[in-house]
Design an enzyme around this catalytic site. Structure first.
Site: not given
Length: 346
Positions: A80, A180-184
């Site tokens: 990472k 959490g409603v980002g891209h994924v």
């Protein structure tokens, strides 16, 4: 900072600190294990409160990538990279190229890709300095962005966990809370809505979550409130560490299956969930779809159907984990770790 005695140090093979005065780069790359292949893991750009926080994050995330690749049956190790910066203010082409030179100095031991705070466009800039970068569209049917593949894997994992814990194959009427409603998270929400689930959403960005809630006819909670919502399934899809011991004692969901890395704040959190009869889906198994897509991108003959078939294998892996968990009376998190270690330490 002490490395070898650090709480999150897990016999990492290499930890590299990179600095570039001209661009302002302050980066850490952690290579956890390369027994199965070169270390693959995304680049996270985040305004960490301290260098200690950045080090903890990169150590934990790189370890998780080793376990993720092992249980995803990939010939890859875990690594990472993190940059201490605000991606909205500090991210420049010069900063990304400096990171690319740092990656290149490792000679292929570490392969980077997009993560929080970075995009496919950023990977193209990094690729100007190194060949050891992935997540870039190279053919008409390739994704480039691994987020939809991650969401697809989480959907499969969630459906599998529901079958094991709630004894049902369909998701119609299932109450699901997504933190959490980002891209994924947003892609997962759309998949669940299509399957008939009732949604509760939360995100630190009010505009994003309100727009998605209107689109999907979902309710909106705050990121903290959603952890105690009266739902069947909780899907943590934001940053890690949301499930600390106090939260695990108060959860009302019967199933946890989400996209976030390192959802459990401590190993004890997993034991609390197991004791309370809440089925925890090990995060690095559920969210492996993205790394599977990235791994296939590096092959000469990319085939989207092969990628999707490999991601479907997440269900069989979870079947094994959940059955062993029941048989051995240990938490799924503990079982998943042992199964991964059997693969990358053999």
């Amino acid at each position: 900072m002490n490395i070898f005695t650090h709480a999150d140090f897990d016999h990492h093979e290499q930890v590299v600190f990179g600095s570039d005065e001209a661009s302002g780069l302050k980066a850490i790359i952690a290579i956890h294990n390369t027994r199965l292949g070169p270390a693959l893991g995304g680049l996270r750009i985040y305004p960490y409160a301290s260098e200690e926080d950045a080090l903890s994050d990169v150590l934990r995330l790189s370890r998780g990538m080793t376990y993720k690749s092992a249980l995803a049956n990939l010939s890859l190790g875990g690594g990472k990279a993190v940059i201490i910066a605000d991606p909205r203010r500090d991210k420049t082409p010069e900063l990304l190229r400096a990171l690319g030179r740092l990656v290149d100095s490792l000679g292929g031991r570490y392969i980077t890709a997009e993560d929080s705070g970075t995009s496919e466009a950023d990977m193209r800039v990094i690729a100007e300095e190194t060949a050891w970068v992935s997540g870039i569209r190279q053919a008409t049917e390739e994704s480039g962005d691994p987020s939809p593949f991650t969401a697809h894997g989480v959907f499969i994992a969630l459906r599998c966990a529901v079958r094991h814990r709630l004894g049902r194959d369909d998701l119609s009427g299932l109450r699901v809370a997504i933190q959490g409603v980002g891209h994924v998270g947003a892609e997962l929400a759309r998949r669940l809505k299509e399957a008939g689930a009732e949604l509760v959403l939360a995100d630190v960005n009010p505009e994003n979550v309100d727009a998605l809630a209107r689109e999907l006819d979902a309710r909106v909670f705050s990121p903290d409130e959603i952890l105690e919502a009266e739902v069947d399934v909780l899907a943590p899809c934001a940053l890690g560490g949301a499930l600390n011991e106090a939260v695990c004692e108060r959860l009302k969901a019967k199933v946890i299956a989400g996209a976030a890395n390192n959802q459990l704040a401590t190993p004890e959190s997993g034991e609390i969930l197991h004791r309370r009869g809440i089925l925890y889906t090990p995060d690095y198994v559920a969210n492996a779809g993205g790394v599977i897509e990235i791994a296939f991108q590096r092959q000469k003959d990319y085939c989207r159907a092969d990628v999707l078939a490999h991601i479907e294998g997440i269900e069989a892996t979870l079947d094994e984990i959940f059955l062993r968990s029941h048989r051995e009376e240990r938490s799924p998190a503990w079982i998943a770790d042992r199964l991964a270690e059997e693969r990358f330490r053999d």
